[in-house]
Design a protein around this motif. Structure first.
Motif, PDB file in Angstrom:
ATOM      1  N   UNK A 111       0.808  -1.230   0.000  1.00 48.64           N
ATOM      2  CA  UNK A 111       0.000   0.000   0.000  1.00 48.64           C
ATOM      3  C   UNK A 111       0.838   1.276   0.000  1.00 48.64           C
ATOM      4  N   UNK A 112       1.754   1.396   0.962  1.00 43.21           N
ATOM      5  CA  UNK A 112       2.504   2.653   1.084  1.00 43.21           C
ATOM      6  C   UNK A 112       3.357   2.930  -0.168  1.00 43.21           C
ATOM      7  N   UNK A 113       4.145   1.940  -0.650  1.00 43.42           N
ATOM      8  CA  UNK A 113       4.911   2.201  -1.883  1.00 43.42           C
ATOM      9  C   UNK A 113       4.022   2.564  -3.082  1.00 43.42           C
ATOM     10  N   UNK A 114       2.860   1.917  -3.178  1.00 42.40           N
ATOM     11  CA  UNK A 114       1.956   2.208  -4.305  1.00 42.40           C
ATOM     12  C   UNK A 114       1.440   3.643  -4.216  1.00 42.40           C
ATOM     13  N   UNK A 115       1.020   4.013  -3.025  1.00 41.78           N
ATOM     14  CA  UNK A 115       0.481   5.360  -2.814  1.00 41.78           C
ATOM     15  C   UNK A 115       1.560   6.416  -3.088  1.00 41.78           C
ATOM     16  N   UNK A 116       2.774   6.142  -2.619  1.00 41.68           N
ATOM     17  CA  UNK A 116       3.862   7.110  -2.835  1.00 41.68           C
ATOM     18  C   UNK A 116       4.225   7.209  -4.317  1.00 41.68           C
ATOM     19  N   UNK A 117       4.112   6.112  -5.047  1.00 41.35           N
ATOM     20  CA  UNK A 117       4.369   6.154  -6.493  1.00 41.35           C
ATOM     21  C   UNK A 117       3.362   7.067  -7.178  1.00 41.35           C
ATOM     22  N   UNK A 118       2.103   6.944  -6.780  1.00 44.51           N
ATOM     23  CA  UNK A 118       1.059   7.795  -7.367  1.00 44.51           C
ATOM     24  C   UNK A 118       1.332   9.259  -7.016  1.00 44.51           C
ATOM     25  N   UNK A 119       1.687   9.487  -5.748  1.00 48.80           N
ATOM     26  CA  UNK A 119       1.989  10.860  -5.304  1.00 48.80           C
ATOM     27  C   UNK A 119       3.168  11.457  -6.059  1.00 48.80           C
ATOM     28  N   UNK A 120       4.113  10.609  -6.438  1.00 51.36           N
ATOM     29  CA  UNK A 120       5.302  11.082  -7.166  1.00 51.36           C
ATOM     30  C   UNK A 120       5.039  11.159  -8.672  1.00 51.36           C
ATOM     31  N   UNK A 121       3.758  11.117  -9.062  1.00 49.77           N
ATOM     32  CA  UNK A 121       3.338  11.270 -10.455  1.00 49.77           C
ATOM     33  C   UNK A 121       3.799  10.146 -11.364  1.00 49.77           C
ATOM     34  N   UNK A 122       3.958   8.957 -10.820  1.00 50.67           N
ATOM     35  CA  UNK A 122       4.302   7.814 -11.665  1.00 50.67           C
ATOM     36  C   UNK A 122       3.029   7.185 -12.198  1.00 50.67           C
ATOM     37  N   UNK A 123       3.120   6.646 -13.401  1.00 49.13           N
ATOM     38  CA  UNK A 123       2.042   5.790 -13.865  1.00 49.13           C
ATOM     39  C   UNK A 123       2.164   4.484 -13.072  1.00 49.13           C
ATOM     40  N   UNK A 124       1.053   3.985 -12.567  1.00 48.09           N
ATOM     41  CA  UNK A 124       1.111   2.754 -11.769  1.00 48.09           C
ATOM     42  C   UNK A 124       0.323   1.653 -12.470  1.00 48.09           C
ATOM     43  N   UNK A 125       0.979   0.517 -12.690  1.00 48.71           N
ATOM     44  CA  UNK A 125       0.300  -0.676 -13.193  1.00 48.71           C
ATOM     45  C   UNK A 125       0.055  -1.555 -11.977  1.00 48.71           C
ATOM     46  N   UNK A 126      -1.200  -1.689 -11.591  1.00 45.58           N
ATOM     47  CA  UNK A 126      -1.530  -2.235 -10.274  1.00 45.58           C
ATOM     48  C   UNK A 126      -2.023  -3.677 -10.300  1.00 45.58           C
ATOM     49  N   UNK A 127      -1.229  -4.542  -9.671  1.00 51.76           N
ATOM     50  CA  UNK A 127      -1.682  -5.922  -9.453  1.00 51.76           C
ATOM     51  C   UNK A 127      -2.051  -6.112  -7.989  1.00 51.76           C
ATOM     52  N   UNK A 128      -1.530  -5.243  -7.141  1.00 53.28           N
ATOM     53  CA  UNK A 128      -1.719  -5.334  -5.693  1.00 53.28           C
ATOM     54  C   UNK A 128      -3.125  -4.843  -5.320  1.00 53.28           C
ATOM     55  N   UNK A 129      -4.126  -5.733  -5.484  1.00 50.03           N
ATOM     56  CA  UNK A 129      -5.515  -5.312  -5.275  1.00 50.03           C
ATOM     57  C   UNK A 129      -5.781  -4.902  -3.843  1.00 50.03           C
ATOM     58  N   UNK A 130      -4.993  -5.467  -2.884  1.00 49.38           N
ATOM     59  CA  UNK A 130      -5.216  -5.127  -1.481  1.00 49.38           C
ATOM     60  C   UNK A 130      -5.036  -3.628  -1.243  1.00 49.38           C
ATOM     61  N   UNK A 131      -4.087  -3.016  -1.953  1.00 48.28           N
ATOM     62  CA  UNK A 131      -3.871  -1.564  -1.800  1.00 48.28           C
ATOM     63  C   UNK A 131      -5.140  -0.808  -2.186  1.00 48.28           C
ATOM     64  N   UNK A 132      -5.774  -1.251  -3.265  1.00 47.94           N
ATOM     65  CA  UNK A 132      -6.984  -0.582  -3.737  1.00 47.94           C
ATOM     66  C   UNK A 132      -8.148  -0.824  -2.782  1.00 47.94           C
ATOM     67  N   UNK A 133      -8.227  -2.033  -2.237  1.00 49.35           N
ATOM     68  CA  UNK A 133      -9.303  -2.359  -1.296  1.00 49.35           C
ATOM     69  C   UNK A 133      -9.185  -1.488  -0.038  1.00 49.35           C
ATOM     70  N   UNK A 134      -7.941  -1.316   0.429  1.00 47.05           N
ATOM     71  CA  UNK A 134      -7.723  -0.573   1.662  1.00 47.05           C
ATOM     72  C   UNK A 134      -7.925   0.920   1.478  1.00 47.05           C
TER      73      UNK A 134
END
Ligand code: MG
Length: 396
Positions: A111-134
């Motif tokens: 979750x935290x790395x994914x969120x920080x990637x989005x905050x840093x304006x990266x395009x995110x290809x998301x397989x980690x569904x738990x991050x989205x659920x949370x």
């Protein structure tokens, strides 16, 4: 990405099933993609091989000790910076020259790395569904405010994304997620209480990591995916339907107001949605086996039995309650699945632990990541409490 330049990729979870398949896609297109960094857990053997092949500038592993062992394993002349822990993953996810972060860690740890990637304006290809659920609302709001995209790697959401293109979203009647039903679709409730982790790990169609494979057997996976779809496509839960489709060929569908239904079909091979997320909105040439309708025979569909698979109804309840409840559901599920894999609890104890944990939770609205992480930690502790050795139950 500037035209003609290679897209620069970071993979978080490079030694897992999605990570390996991502590298399989990248290997076919060295002219289009370059790997800048790799994040893994504890699988040093595979990571060391990946470092030799891809020559990333940085890698990150789970903890300090693993980092030290990795450093000792690598040939002396290897030039790679080795980081560790959440801080290490975040450093990879936010590297200044990275275009796309493939978020493929398993569970809440991503979750935290994914969120920080989005905050840093990266395009995110998301397989980690738990991050989205949370924290789907936070991730999507952040992506919208930064103007960058979060693209699904989950095959169902990749299908929906494709079925939405060229249509007006006001015309959507509902999306229909397909579920294979997992290995225990035909079992009777009494038989479900006796299934083992070994049996649950044998998914009929998909080759995946242990967490998502158990989630597929309980149908929790479909519940998490329904919540994921809510956030990805900004849909109310009433517009998300689920149907059992044991062959896993139709990966999901979108029904429009006039009754027209658009479906996306393909072999059950994760390289297809991975390639679509990497090349979106283009379709890459990959080496997945072709779908042969002649050999396929029939495609079948049936309604889902939420009484037999209570994890699914628990997920839908958590989605309806909203706030921190989905994070609590997710955390309790992670604890229960881990315990089931370790043969500490039975298969039907998984929903019981989740239900008991959810029953004790007072949901809060999700305004910050801190609120989500607090609920996650709370739920883990509660769920662990339910794992404690308990007296023999009659008939259970
Ligand atoms: Mg899926």
């Amino acid at each position: 990405m500037t035209k003609g330049k290679r897209k620069r990729i970071v993979i978080l979870g490079s030694t897992g099933s999605i990570g390996l398949n991502t590298l399989r896609v990248l290997r076919l297109h060295p002219d289009k993609y370059q790997v800048l960094a790799l994040g893994a857990g504890k699988n040093i053997e595979v990571l060391a091989r990946e470092i030799q092949e891809w020559k990333p500038r940085k890698v990150a592993v789970q903890d300090k000790q693993t980092a030290r062992i990795l450093s000792d394993t690598l040939p002396k002349d290897t030039s790679v910076e080795i980081l560790h822990g959440t801080g290490g993953y975040v450093e990879l996810a936010t590297m200044s020259n990275v275009d796309t972060v493939v978020s493929a860690m398993s569970g809440a740890a991503g979750l935290v790395p994914t969120y920080e990637a989005v905050r840093a304006r990266k395009q995110v290809a998301l397989a980690n569904k738990e991050a989205m659920v949370m924290a789907g609302q936070l991730i999507m709001a952040e992506a919208a405010s930064k103007g960058n995209s979060v693209l699904p790697i989950d095959s169902e959401h990749s299908a929906i994304l494709q079925c939405l293109r060229g249509h007006n979203r006001e015309d959507i009647k509902r999306v229909i997620l397909t579920a294979s039903g997992g290995p225990f679709l035909g079992l009777r409730p009494a038989e479900l209480t006796k299934v083992t982790a070994q049996q649950a790990l044998k998914h009929p169609n998909w080759q995946m990591g242990p967490k998502v494979t158990i989630d597929s057997a309980t149908l929790m996976n479909k519940g998490l995916e329904a919540i994921e779809a809510k956030w990805f496509f900004d849909l109310p839960m009433e517009k998300i339907g689920i149907v059992i489709h044991p062959q896993s060929i139709v990966h999901s569908m979108v029904e429009y107001k006039d009754g027209s239904i658009i479906a996306q079909l393909g072999m059950p091979d994760m390289t297809i949605p991975i390639a679509y997320a990497l090349a979106y909105p283009r379709h890459l040439e990959i080496d997945a086996p072709a779908l042969s309708f002649g050999e396929l025979g029939s495609l079948t569909f049936e309604p889902v039995d939420t009484e037999k698979f209570p994890c699914l109804s628990l997920a839908l309840t958590a989605a309806r309650v909203g706030g921190t409840m989905p994070a609590v559901l997710n955390a309790a599920n992670e604890v229960a699945v881990q315990a089931f894999l370790q043969e500490r609890i039975g298969f039907m104890d998984i929903p019981e632990i989740i239900r008991n944990t959810m029953a004790m939770h007072e949901p809060e609205s999700v305004k910050t990541l801190g609120t989500v992480l607090k609920a996650d930690a709370w739920a883990r502790e509660k769920a662990e409490g339910f794992l404690a050795p308990k007296p023999q139950k009659a008939g259970a």
